[in-house]
Design a protein around this motif. Structure first.
Motif, mmCIF file in Angstrom:
data_model
loop_
_atom_site.group_PDB
_atom_site.id
_atom_site.type_symbol
_atom_site.label_atom_id
_atom_site.label_comp_id
_atom_site.label_asym_id
_atom_site.label_seq_id
_atom_site.Cartn_x
_atom_site.Cartn_y
_atom_site.Cartn_z
ATOM 1 N N PHE A 106 72.076 35.797 7.566
ATOM 2 C CA PHE A 106 72.923 36.589 6.680
ATOM 3 C C PHE A 106 72.695 38.091 6.849
ATOM 4 N N LEU A 107 71.871 38.459 7.820
ATOM 5 C CA LEU A 107 71.640 39.878 8.099
ATOM 6 C C LEU A 107 72.651 40.357 9.129
ATOM 7 N N THR A 108 73.429 41.347 8.747
ATOM 8 C CA THR A 108 74.437 41.902 9.631
ATOM 9 C C THR A 108 73.995 43.279 10.114
ATOM 10 N N LYS A 109 74.828 43.912 10.888
ATOM 11 C CA LYS A 109 74.523 45.243 11.402
ATOM 12 C C LYS A 109 74.415 46.260 10.267
ATOM 13 N N GLU A 110 75.217 46.062 9.223
ATOM 14 C CA GLU A 110 75.270 47.018 8.122
ATOM 15 C C GLU A 110 74.321 46.701 6.980
ATOM 16 N N GLY A 111 73.983 45.408 6.796
ATOM 17 C CA GLY A 111 73.136 45.066 5.666
ATOM 18 C C GLY A 111 73.095 43.577 5.409
ATOM 19 N N VAL A 112 72.853 43.215 4.145
ATOM 20 C CA VAL A 112 72.647 41.821 3.740
ATOM 21 C C VAL A 112 73.937 41.276 3.148
ATOM 22 N N LEU A 113 74.444 40.211 3.742
ATOM 23 C CA LEU A 113 75.698 39.609 3.287
ATOM 24 C C LEU A 113 75.473 38.626 2.142
#
Length: 419
Positions: free
Chosen positions: A122-129
């Motif tokens: 759930f970790l994306t380039k921008e943050g936590v989804l």
């Protein structure tokens, strides 16, 4: 508690500044989910939200079959929830509707040190989804009577130890029909949890199935990973051999009852299911003499792996109370709150510090260890991928497709779904 409260206030303030919200205003949050209302109430009551004058939470339990449609319609009408509780395979499908928590508010390092490794999908380039809430790992239920009657003292620890058990425990009539099976592998429609079992074998073999690449998620299903045999090939070959009548290890076919019913009827030696199934199994057949152990592993691998379904909390983009929703999620993942949730569900916690305190209860000890090694994959659309996996397996077992053709087709379809 005072120190924790201080950091919550700081977090709310930062969120408020980033979203132009007012940190002093009260918020009435609505949470949607498919978990039992009693479980959420226990979670909320044990958290610091209980008695909080600034944040109130209302939980709405939804039917899993209706959740997605209700969610879409509510968002279209501007009446959607502030927080949604989603199972891991529904997060990516709804990612465009979810607010990504920036790493400045929830640092990546803090997230990884707090929660088990499966949550990192759930970790994306921008943050936590999505923030983890509860984990339901796969375990293996085994029939003690079948093992005892065949003078076998222990269930298999590795998959290659299943082979001699097939030859020893499988029972057939004079017509070659299977009367008693060792393990339900090889087919799809009559194997409970077949998609998740196959996904676990793929993960154990070394493929991630899907992976993040920049801002996108791509299929890694048929990549070779610098191995002599691609992981997908070896996993699917292992899986399908048990339903091949010409194989020495033939022990399952699609004419049999579901694997769960076979196990409940005392005619299946080993059943691969989820930790959450233990009480339904006990209730449906109180006379069944069974035990619980770890799912077998592949030898000579870098790490142990089981599949697990993770339930998570996400903030919706439509929410007008993002700061308060973030504060609520932080409160609901406090140790006392998750302890109360475990008491109601009997499922292991998602926090590493809590898993360090291993319970003495035999079942829960297995569940705790399985939670630590649980993994999942970024599933673009659970219903579509269930059909994709089923068509791939049935194409091979029916002889309509050669294995490499079935895998190539599945990879192409998975890539299409991700786009």
């Amino acid at each position: 508690m005072i120190l924790f409260g201080f950091f919550i206030v700081i977090g709310i303030t930062v969120f408020a500044l980033s979203r132009d919200a007012s940190s002093g205003s009260s918020a009435n949050l609505v949470v949607w989910g498919t978990i039992e209302e009693s479980a959420f109430n226990a979670l909320s009551k044990a958290s610091t939200l209980d008695g909080n004058d600034l944040i109130t939470v209302t939980y709405v339990q939804k039917d899993p079959a209706d959740f997605n449609q209700d969610f879409i319609e509510a968002l279209a009408e501007g009446a959607g929830p502030d927080i949604v509780i989603l199972r891991d395979d529904f997060v990516h499908k709804n990612s465009s509707k979810l607010f990504t928590i920036p790493y400045k508010n929830m640092p990546e390092g803090t997230f990884k040190s707090k929660f088990i490794e499966e949550s990192e999908i759930f970790l994306t380039k921008e943050g936590v989804l999505a923030v983890p809430l509860m984990i339901d790992p796969m375990v293996m239920y085994w029939n003690r009577d079948i093992f005892t009657n065949n003078l076998v003292s222990q269930p298999p620890e590795y998959w290659d130890q299943v082979y001699p058990l097939v030859e020893k425990m499988t029972k057939k009539d004079s017509g070659g029909n299977v009367l008693q099976s060792v393990i339900a592998l090889g087919e799809s429609r009559n194997i409970t949890n077949s998609k998740d079992i196959l996904a676990m074998l793929l993960l154990q073999a070394g493929t991630t199935i899907t992976s993040r690449s920049g801002d996108k998620v791509v299929s890694t299903f048929n990549l070779p990973y610098d191995l002599p045999v691609p992981p997908s090939d070896s996993a699917i070959s292992f899986y399908t051999q048990f339903s091949n009548p010409t194989s020495n290890y033939y022990t399952w076919n699609r004419s049999l009852p579901t694997s769960l019913n076979m196990f409940l009827g005392g005619n299946l030696a080993m059943y691969i299911g989820f930790a959450s199934e233990i009480f339904p199994i006990q209730q449906k057949n109180s006379n069944l003499n069974f035990n619980v152990t770890y799912v077998p592993q592949t030898r000579n691998t870098a790490r142990k792996t089981v599949f697990g379904h993770m339930y998570t909390m996400s903030i919706t983009k439509q929410s007008k109370n993002v700061a308060s929703a973030f504060a609520a999620i932080m409160a609901l993942t406090e140790v006392p709150a998750l302890e109360a949730l475990e008491t109601v569900t009997s499922l292991p916690p998602v926090r590493r510090d809590m898993l360090a305190n291993r319970p003495s209860d035999a079942y829960r000890s297995i569940f705790y260890s399985s939670a630590l090694i649980s993994r999942s994959w970024i599933d673009p659309e659970p219903t579509a991928t269930t059909n994709l996996f089923r068509d791939m397996i049935e194409g091979i077992t029916s002889g309509k497709l050669r294995q490499f053709e079935a895998i190539s087709r599945a990879n192409a379809e998975l890539s299409s779904l991700l786009k």
